[in-house]
Structure formats: C-alpha cells, structure tokens
Design a protein around this motif. Structure first.
Motif, mmCIF file in Angstrom:
data_model
loop_
_atom_site.group_PDB
_atom_site.id
_atom_site.type_symbol
_atom_site.label_atom_id
_atom_site.label_comp_id
_atom_site.label_asym_id
_atom_site.label_seq_id
_atom_site.Cartn_x
_atom_site.Cartn_y
_atom_site.Cartn_z
ATOM 1 N N LEU A 142 52.182 51.274 7.591
ATOM 2 C CA LEU A 142 53.581 51.567 7.907
ATOM 3 C C LEU A 142 54.313 50.507 8.725
ATOM 4 O O LEU A 142 55.433 50.121 8.356
ATOM 5 C CB LEU A 142 53.668 52.921 8.632
ATOM 6 C CG LEU A 142 53.345 54.154 7.797
ATOM 7 C CD1 LEU A 142 53.356 55.394 8.689
ATOM 8 C CD2 LEU A 142 54.337 54.314 6.656
ATOM 9 N N SER A 177 63.197 62.750 8.132
ATOM 10 C CA SER A 177 63.326 61.489 7.394
ATOM 11 C C SER A 177 64.543 61.511 6.481
ATOM 12 O O SER A 177 65.277 60.518 6.377
ATOM 13 C CB SER A 177 62.057 61.230 6.577
ATOM 14 O OG SER A 177 60.944 61.024 7.418
ATOM 15 N N SER A 234 58.333 58.408 3.778
ATOM 16 C CA SER A 234 57.945 59.274 4.892
ATOM 17 C C SER A 234 58.266 60.734 4.589
ATOM 18 O O SER A 234 57.470 61.629 4.888
ATOM 19 C CB SER A 234 58.670 58.831 6.165
ATOM 20 O OG SER A 234 58.390 59.696 7.245
ATOM 21 N N SER A 276 61.391 58.056 14.025
ATOM 22 C CA SER A 276 61.374 57.389 12.712
ATOM 23 C C SER A 276 62.188 56.105 12.696
ATOM 24 O O SER A 276 62.366 55.503 11.632
ATOM 25 C CB SER A 276 61.905 58.344 11.631
ATOM 26 O OG SER A 276 63.283 58.604 11.817
#
Length: 607
Positions: free
Chosen positions: A46, A509, A72, A349
């Motif tokens: 990631l 997300s 995600s 995020s």
C-alpha cells in the motif's frame, strides 16, 4: 425450536468434565501467523503504490488516489461478504483457506506487472523535449485491476474470520475470567497485527525503494504462500463451529414477517412468553421492548396455521424465532455508533498525500552527517508503533496500576475509549494542517513553488506527531469498536461483528473519494489551482486537511449524542451497573443461590 447443533462443534467437548479437546493457546501461533503474514504482504503493497501508479502507469495524483480509494473500499467491503459466506455456508476455516489462495494469486499477478515489460506502459521521460508518453492500455489496466481484485477477495475472507476464528479457540463461557481473556486476546491480536504492519511499512517498503518493484512485489507473494501453508497445516488442532442457516436471509425474514403482521397488536405484558415463537432451549423466551414493531415477526397469531406438528414454523417469512428478531435489533442498534468511526477512517486514508509530503521533505534521520533516509512510505510505521505501544501499556501497565490504586478491577469503558479515539483523530488532522502550512510556506520561500519534485529544507520528522495521533486514534476507536460489536452481538453474528469496522473503512474510502473529488472540483473552478493539485507546492493540502479537521470535530459531537442514546451495554446490564449503580456483589450472590435468569433480570430492574 430449531435443528440441533452441528456435530462438528459437539466433537470439541469431552464427555468427562466438559473440557475442550481442541483449540486453546496451541492454535494461536498458526492463526496469528497467518494473519500477520497476510498483513505484511498486503499492507506492504500500500504505502508506495501511489508512486508505482504515478511513475510506471503515469497516473495523476487525483486519479491514482481515487484508484487506491476504490481498492481500499473493495478490500473493506468484501469482508462483509466473507463473513456472510463464513457464518452461513463455508465456515471460518474453509473461508480463510480459500481467501489465502486468492490473495496469493493476486500478489503473483501484481508481481508479473513488474516482471513483464509488455503488461504496462513503456518507460518514458515526460520531461524530455518532444517526448510523448502514452497511457496504459485497457488490457494493461485490466491485469492491474485483476490483481487488486484478487487481493481484495482474499482480504474479504481473512480479515473478518481470523479474529472470530481465534476467539472461537479461546472463548469458554464456563471460565469466570472469560471476558478478561477475550479482552486481552483482542488487544494482543491487534498488537501482533500492528507489528506485522510495522514490518510491512519498513522492511517491504525499504525493499521496494532500494531493490525495485520486482523484488518488492515478489517478497509479499512469497510471504502469502508461507501464510497459507502454515494455516492449513494446523487444521487438525482447530475448534470448528458448524455453519447455520443464512444469517442475512434470517434477518430479511424478520423484516418481511414484521411487515406482514404490522396490523396485529402486541401483548400488554412482557411475560407473555407463550405468545412468541422461540427455540426450546433458547435463553430469549420473549423479545425485548426496544424496536417493538419488530416483535410482531415472532408473534404467534394462529398456532395451528403457523406451526407444524414437529414444532417448526411452516412459513419462516411469516413467523420467526425470537433469536432472529433480537439479532436484527442488535444490528440496527449499533449502526449510529458504527457510523461515527467512518470519519476516523477517512482521516487515516489520507496516506497518499502524506507520502507526497514526505517525498518533498528531508527524510534523513539526522541532518548532521547521516546519509540514511527513511522511505517516504515508511512513515506510517509511527502510527503502528503508537498503536502497539498503547495496547501493551494499557494491558500491562495502565490497567494493573489503576486497579491497584482503586483496590478493585478497573478498565476504561469501551464507549469512553471510542470517544477518546475520535477526539485524537480530530487532533491528528488539525496538526496535519498546521504542519503542511509550515512546509508549504517554507517551500515557497525557498523558491520551489513551481517545482513539486524539489526537497524542501525541512525535516520530515515534523510529520511524526500526526502519525502518532492517528495511531492512538486507531488503538482506542478501532479496537474499541471491534470489542463493542463482538460483545453486543449474539454469538451467531461474531464474524459480522468482526467485519463491521472494515465495512466502515470501505464506506470511508468511498466518502473520501467523494470529498476529494468535490474539493478538487470546487477549488479548481475559473482556472484556479486546485487545493489537491499535482504540484504539492502550488496546491493547498493544508486547507484540505482543515476541512477534514472540522468534519472530525462535528463527528465527535455526533458520537457523544449516539453514545448517550445507545444506553447501557450488554456487559453493564449483565453485571448490574445500569444507571451507574454498582451491583456485582448482589447479583453474583443471587447467581450463586441458583436463581433463574428471569429472576436475575427482575432483581436488576427492581434495584
């Protein structure tokens, strides 16, 4: 009435003494190792993925970030499907095994995108005079997205089931310390997972940055293969619980049955248990008084027409058992508190922008003589260090010390922990905004306004505080929510409980993508530079962070309202602490004298 329990579970009990022949501590290394290796592999991909998409697939910052948001979201939506298949059809062991294979295949495909030149755009220097760099073709993107999809499917089977599968091996209601054992297990489970992610953010990211994508993607694939083999080899040791009927189907039947009987009147007295359809050995003889309109789903209107001679409902879409009604109520009841965790997940995020920030700053550990640079994607390790440190200190220092001072067992309530975590998330975004303002002003003053690739003369260690705050937020809220769901839900919904936080991350997300696109669209009108511009020094990432900080503060207020509205937790009711009155001693005395559960409930209400 309902079918007898699956024989698979019954075999886990010895006839003498009722002791379990399988499960226990011996299974923990295999379950936790599988989860840890999966996290090292998947999370190791990631941090630097935005750089891979920008440099090798020539994505823009906004497009690459949106692709990662969608990946995600998929990785966090699929756990709900995995939990459904696990609880209703496949069982947790088989679900984890299949998912491990899917993750391995996805990582092999991603490794191939680095190994085979023809599966991605040809190398090109966009800064060279007269160069025209083409974008990725549809087939090249299809291979890349297929790799992402397989990894997401694997995550969907492993993440919701591993925690519940591990709890199955330790959960023993006959143990008076069962609640404490589970709390400790949840904490150490997340701590081990945090260590795995820490290794991913350091070791795997370092390999990618210094040895290239070929080895950087190959190592995670190899680790995933090891994880799968370890888990399967220990299969004879596991406690395996038999699957039940489709959980979602049962919940849908409650809604339909309640609607069909919407015109019926409910009994006036709660003790009219004969009016409700329940399993013979069920503890729930009558439904609770909250969300009473759903109680009509288990209300017997005509015994001859609705119940057969074998005691089973003739039409489950018209008459449901009380357990199913309470399962749906439990799910509906936690939705408001569940939704408060979404904002924290939106904040965590934002790693894409944080990686770009770190790339533009001096990443040397010491600015005086040190040549070692911390990889931009490795700064997430400070989040994991903070999370793991809090878990260990809370379990081994805070609780024992507080209990010693107070002279009796002490623990922070799960509601308080979740609320503190959300406040920490707000602080993290406020600090992020202030640090980015400082970095941007420094870049402009040094003449780098038009050069997004320049390294500003400011230490990247300024980013550490916001990462630490994000780690504390996750340690308090993520662990708190998982424990909250697991204890508030019936045992049959344990995998659903474990996947709910992941579902919140999936929604986060998607919402993060919506917020990003809205900010990008609104701030780039009339030819203005977008706040989230590809040029980090021309954009205003700090303003974007302030937007998230304001949303986070509003979310804290929303959580306080939801927490107050929820009322006492299941454990508080069970222990007799309703309305803040401590009644453990009296209730334990009652239980010791052999009172029935209904008598215990009556005494609790009377007090």
């Amino acid at each position: 009435m309902e079918n007898p329990p699956d024989q698979t579970e019954a075999k886990q009990i010895q006839p003498n003494g009722g002791k379990r022949t399988k499960g226990g501590i011996i299974t923990m290394p295999f379950i936790i190792a599988n989860e840890a290796f999966e996290k090292v592999a998947s999370y190791g991909l990631l941090p630097n993925m935005i750089l891979y998409l920008i440099r090798d697939y020539r994505f823009g910052v906004a497009k690459g970030t949106n692709v990662l948001y969608m990946w995600s979201a998929a990785s966090n939506f699929t756990p709900l499907l995995g939990a459904f298949l696990s609880d209703s059809y496949l069982g947790r062991f088989l679900t984890i095994s299949i998912a491990s294979l899917s993750s391995f295949l996805g990582m092999v495909l991603l490794w191939l995108t680095a190994m085979l030149p023809q599966v991605k755009p040809s190398p090109c220097d966009p800064t060279a005079a007269g160069s025209h760099c083409g974008s990725a073709t549809a087939s090249q993107l299809a291979l890349l997205y297929s790799a992402f999809a397989l990894i997401s499917i694997g995550s969907g089977g492993i993440r919701p089931c591993s925690l519940a599968f591990g709890a199955d091996q330790l959960d023993n209601k006959e143990n008076p310390k069962n609640e404490r054992v589970l709390e400790s297990f949840f904490g150490w489970y997340y701590a081990s997972s945090a260590v795995a992610v820490l290794i991913a953010f350091t070791g795997i990211v370092y390999i990618q940055e210094h040895l290239g994508w070929k080895i950087g993607f190959g190592v995670p694939a190899l680790l995933m293969l090891v994880a799968s083999l370890l888990f399967v080899l220990a299969s004879p040791l596991y406690v395996t619980r038999g699957v039940t009927k489709s959980l979602f189907t049962g919940l849908a039947q409650v809604v339909v049955a309640a609607y069909k009987k919407r015109k019926l009147s409910l009994p006036d007295h709660h003790d009219s248990v004969d009016c409700y359809y329940h399993m013979k050995d069920s503890e729930i003889k009558a439904p609770s008084q909250k969300l009473r309109f759903l109680n009509k789903a288990c209300l017997i209107s005509n015994r001859e027409e609705e119940i057969g001679s074998d005691g089973f409902a003739l039409n489950p879409w018209r008459l449901c058992i009380t357990d199913k009604v309470e399962e749906l109520k439990a799910l509906i009841k936690v939705i408001p508190i569940w939704s408060t965790g979404i904002m924290m997940s939106i904040n965590t995020s934002q790693s894409t922008f944080q990686v770009l920030q770190a790339t533009s700053m001096d990443r040397r550990l010491s600015r005086h003589g040190s040549s070692f640079q911390v990889p931009a994607g490795s700064f997430g390790m400070f989040t994991i260090i903070a999370l793991a440190t809090w878990v260990v200190l809370y379990d081994r220092a805070v609780l024992p010390l507080a209990s010693k001072i107070r002279g009796r067992p002490f623990r922070l309530s799960v509601k308080l922990r979740m609320g503190l975590g959300l406040f920490m998330s707000f602080l993290a975004m406020a600090v992020s905004a202030m640090v980015e303002s400082f970095r941007r002003n420094k870049a402009i003053s040094q003449g780098y306004g038009n050069n997004p690739n320049a390294v500003v003369d400011i230490s990247a260690m300024w980013l550490v505080p916001q990462y630490v705050l994000h780690g504390l937020a996750e340690a308090l809220t993520a662990i708190g929510q998982t424990e909250f769901f697991y204890t508030e839900f019936p045992k049959s919904m344990s995998s659903i409980a474990a996947s709910l936080f992941g579902l919140g991350m999936a929604v986060a997300s998607l919402l993060a993508s919506v917020v990003l696109n809205a900010v990008n669209e609104l701030t780039s009108r009339n030819g203005k530079e977008s706040w989230v511009s590809d040029n980090i020094n021309k954009g205003h990432y700090n303003y974007y962070y302030w937007v998230l900080a304001i949303m986070s503060f509003v979310n804290v207020i929303y959580y306080v309202i939801c927490s107050w509205s929820y009322g006492p937790l299941v454990d508080q009711v069970r222990n007799g602490r309703v309305n803040g009155v401590r009644e453990e001693e009296e209730l334990l005395d009652i239980v010791g004298k052999g009172y029935e559960k209904e008598d215990l409930s009556a005494v609790t209400k009377a007090n």
